[in-house]
Each structure stands twice: as C-alpha cells, then as structure tokens.
Motif scaffolding. Structure first.
Motif, PDB file in Angstrom:
ATOM      1  N   ARG A  55     -23.192  -4.692 -27.061  1.00 35.63           N
ATOM      2  CA  ARG A  55     -23.014  -5.180 -25.689  1.00 35.63           C
ATOM      3  C   ARG A  55     -23.811  -4.321 -24.706  1.00 35.63           C
ATOM      4  NH1 ARG A  55     -19.025  -8.317 -23.321  1.00 35.63           N
ATOM      5  NH2 ARG A  55     -19.324  -9.469 -25.284  1.00 35.63           N
ATOM      6  N   LEU A  59     -26.811  -5.517 -22.143  1.00 32.20           N
ATOM      7  CA  LEU A  59     -26.706  -5.313 -20.693  1.00 32.20           C
ATOM      8  C   LEU A  59     -27.721  -4.304 -20.154  1.00 32.20           C
ATOM      9  CD1 LEU A  59     -22.804  -5.166 -20.432  1.00 32.20           C
ATOM     10  CD2 LEU A  59     -24.290  -7.071 -19.764  1.00 32.20           C
ATOM     11  N   LYS A 152     -20.250  -3.730 -15.948  1.00 28.67           N
ATOM     12  CA  LYS A 152     -20.899  -3.559 -17.251  1.00 28.67           C
ATOM     13  C   LYS A 152     -20.087  -2.649 -18.161  1.00 28.67           C
ATOM     14  CE  LYS A 152     -25.623  -4.715 -15.970  1.00 28.67           C
ATOM     15  NZ  LYS A 152     -27.042  -4.291 -16.001  1.00 28.67           N
ATOM     16  N   SER A 155     -17.265  -4.628 -19.406  1.00 29.53           N
ATOM     17  CA  SER A 155     -17.746  -5.598 -20.391  1.00 29.53           C
ATOM     18  C   SER A 155     -17.976  -4.931 -21.742  1.00 29.53           C
ATOM     19  CB  SER A 155     -19.044  -6.249 -19.887  1.00 29.53           C
ATOM     20  OG  SER A 155     -19.549  -7.144 -20.846  1.00 29.53           O
TER      21      SER A 155
END
Length: 165
Positions: A55, A59, A152, A155
């Motif tokens: 992830r 990002l 972020k 996330s």
C-alpha cells in the motif's frame, strides 16, 4: 520540550503496550494520542507487513526504515512478543513541514508499530495525526498536505489490518 517528552512517553507506551495515567493538569492520556487498529482474525502479522509495504508503494510513500525490535531484544536474551517499527515518509512534504517549523522534525518520519499485546492479539499503532494537525497552525496548502499524509498513513494501516494486497 514538554511536548517532546510527552511524545517520547506516547511512543514508548505504544511500543510496550503499557497504560500510562495522566493528571487533569497534563490534559491528555497517552492512549488518546494514538490510533490503534487490530489485525483481522484471518490476517497474519507477516501478511500485514506485506500489505503495508504494498500500500505504501502504491501511495508513493517510501519505507525509509524498519526496526524489528523484538529481534534486538531476543538477541539480548529478553523474552518479548513481536514488536516491529516501520517508518514511512514523503520526503518532499517532510521537507516543507520542517522548513515551515523545525519542530515538525520530531514527528518525522511517520511511524507505524506492529505489535503483539500480552494476550497475543496483533495491533498496528501510530501517532494520531488527526489530533496533532489542528493545533499546527499550518497554511492552507500545508494543511492539505498534512491531511494527505494522515490519510495515507491510515490507509497503510488499514491495508495491513485487513491484509489487503
């Protein structure tokens, strides 16, 4: 200086899973300054690590450091549950924040701790940027960037907690 001492206490408490009491004069308990997410029952700690790394890469957040603290402790013959610290950063935004106010360097890079509590339950823990950002007196442009960093990091944690690849 008081804020830096509180931050150190917060981070150590988060790492060790220790509750820390505060007085009304101190204003806030350590548990109020962190964001914690349990791993889903079907997500292993290794899967969580893989998901967070993936992830973060998606990002454009760079994994700049990894400290497998539990391995250091085991090398010292200290029995411990798993504790790992992952540090993520967007260098451009970090630079802008430090130029705006050098005190932001104390919050860099963003850390996510993966730990197993005393009951064997795995957690992801980070500083709750949502509680820090409002008091930062940022320009509108930097405020948006700070919120983006917060989103972020959350996330990345959610991906880890849910084993999202």
């Amino acid at each position: 200086m008081r804020n830096q001492v509180l931050l150190i206490i917060v981070l150590l408490s988060a790492l060790l899973g220790a509750p820390v009491a505060t007085t009304a004069a101190e204003g806030i308990s350590i548990s109020e300054t962190v964001l914690k997410m349990p791993l889903a029952d079907d997500v292993s700690m290794d899967d969580a690590v893989d998901s967070m790394k993936l992830r973060a890469n998606t990002l454009n957040f760079k994994l700049v450091a990894h400290l497998p603290l539990y391995k250091e402790l085991e090398a010292m013959d200290i029995e411990t549950n798993r504790i790992e610290i992952f540090q993520f950063c967007d260098a451009r935004i970090a630079n802008e924040m430090v130029i705006f106010n050098p005190d932001f360097s104390a919050y860099l890079p963003c850390r996510i701790t993966l730990l197993e509590d005393a009951d064997g339950k795995p957690w992801l823990v980070t500083l709750d940027l949502g509680k820090i950002i409002p008091s930062a007196n940022l320009s509108p442009e930097l405020l948006e960037k700070a919120k983006m960093v917060r989103d972020k990091i959350e996330s990345i944690m959610q991906a880890g907690a849910n084993g999202e690849l």
